[in-house]
Scaffold this active site. Structure first.
Site: not given
Ligand code: ADP
Length: 402
Positions: A7, A14, A94, A183, A212-214, A244, A288, A338, A388
């Site tokens: 990736n 990665k 990817r 995604h 839901l991530g970055n 974003r 977080r 999480n 993925e």
């Molecule tokens: P990417 O889109 O870069 O792959 P990830 O899927 O790893 O990102 O998600 C990153 C997000 O997940 C960040 O906003 C991080 O704060 C959040 N996150 C990770 N662990 C927790 C947690 N325990 N509680 C709340 N948010 C979390």
């Protein structure tokens, strides 16, 4: 089959190394990342299935050098998992944007590569790095077959009324301006997994998957097919994300450009890098930290959290309407897996749809795969860690085996 998945981002790669035939334990023999490619302090970190961990710092000038480092570690006597490069049966890449041409994974040859190059215009932030990775591998592993797995492919089933914007049709024809969605490997993986967990036939599966991530996106998955998704022509549209903006009136963007005399590049940076959770809270793009600040009484952090969760709730309603029903909601990605707080806020008030969140199942801060809805909840809510890389590895195996 032994498969290396890559990736490639603009300054990072990665990777995971799979043995898809491994019967016991993890199919991933090693995984790692090279960070800061082309910068000072570049580093490769890898962990192996048996717990061995290694970090190597070095001058890693470009993607080619990074892949040489990865191969060297995979082959190393102390930290490696193979003895010879020839043991790598295939490489799965990817690729972010497949445009309208690639509606599924492809074996990469020179023709495919030239179409990818032609498509750079569609994803100038992502595809060039993906292409660099492919070209570097072609040089280093001349005989090894390679497969491209596209983030957009799972969404190729969107109907035209869901993927077209209200712009002059001629612009779609001329520049392929339309919703593509991203995604895809993640939405595909968790929707398949949800179906297995729920044990219902595909025809009875109206799912909403929330990655839901970055970067964040949602998909409406009806009978296993993506029928709508929140990201659009680029991964900027839809939900509020780390940095974003997600959905914003194009008129507001034009207004800001005029008032602040911003160039195209500057407005691009504003929308992609300085907006979202970061832009609203002024604190962080990291959920977080947003949650910590919010619990400490920070109003702007609370506002960022509220915008983030409200949009997800709004899209759940619209996707349930679009599909004419709803059987399950899946949460995945760093936040989705999480954050019990995000899930709780998103689902609050959705009992009219048949959603009943069980707090004893939802509240533990664990990313473990599980149902978080009550046993009698008509709509099942699940936490499913995404994978993925596994999708890329299995797609690569499927194409190479054929
Ligand atoms: P990417 O889109 O870069 O792959 P990830 O899927 O790893 O990102 O998600 C990153 C997000 O997940 C960040 O906003 C991080 O704060 C959040 N996150 C990770 N662990 C927790 C947690 N325990 N509680 C709340 N948010 C979390």
């Amino acid at each position: 089959m032994k498969i290396l998945t890559l990736n490639c981002g603009s300054s990072s790669i990665k990777y995971q190394f799979f043995d898809t035939h491994r019967e016991e334990g993890d199919k991933v023999l090693a995984k790692g990342a090279v960070e800061r490619i082309g910068m000072k302090g570049a580093i490769l970190a890898q962990s192996r299935y048996d717990g061995d961990k290694v970090k190597v710092a070095g001058e890693i000038v470009d993607h080619g050098a990074a892949i040489e480092y990865i191969l060297a570690i995979l082959l190393s006597a102390n930290h490696g998992v193979i003895k010879d490069r020839g043991e790598i049966d295939a490489v799965g890449h990817r690729v972010v944007h497949g445009g309208e041409v690639f509606t599924g994974s492809v074996l990469i040859d020179q023709d495919v590569l030239s179409v990818l190059n032609d498509n750079i215009d569609l994803a100038p932030l992502h595809n060039p790095a993906n292409i660099k990775g492919i070209v570097a591998c072609q040089k280093l592993m001349k005989e090894t077959p390679m497969v491209g797995v596209f983030d957009t492919a799972f969404h190729h089933t969107l109907p035209d009324y869901a993927y077209l914007y209200g712009l002059p049709y001629v612009l779609y024809k001329r520049y392929f301006i339309r919703r593509y969605g991203f995604h895809g490997s993640s939405h595909y993986f968790v929707s398949q997994r949800a179906q297995e967990l729920m044990g219902k036939p595909l025809e009875e599966m109206k799912l909403i998957t929330c990655h839901l991530g970055n970067g964040s996106s949602m998909a409406a998955v009806d009978c296993g097919k993506s029928v709508d998704t929140t990201m659009g022509f680029t991964p900027l549209e839809g939900l509020l994300m780390g940095t974003r903006s997600g959905d914003v009136d194009a008129g507001a963007v034009l207004h800001i450009m005029g008032r602040e005399e911003l160039s195209l590049g500057e407005v691009n940076t504003l929308l992609n890098k300085h907006s979202g959770l970061m832009g609203i809270s002024g604190i962080s793009s990291d959920m977080r930290e947003i949650e910590e600040e919010m619990e400490g009484g920070n109003e702007r952090a609370k506002l960022a959290f509220n915008i983030f969760t409200y949009r997800i709730k709004k899209y759940i309603g619209s996707y349930a309407a679009a599909m004419g029903g709803l059987d399950g909601i899946v949460f995945t990605g760093g936040i989705g897996e999480n954050s019990n707080l995000v899930r709780r806020e998103v689902l609050k008030g959705l009992d009219f749809l048949g959603v009943d969140l069980d707090s004893t199942k939802n509240d533990p801060r664990s990313s473990e795969e599980r149902f978080v809805s009550g046993d009698d909840s008509r709509v099942k809510v699940m936490v499913i860690p995404t994978n993925e890389e596994l999708v890329i590895a299995l797609e690569t195996e499927r194409l190479v085996a054929n």
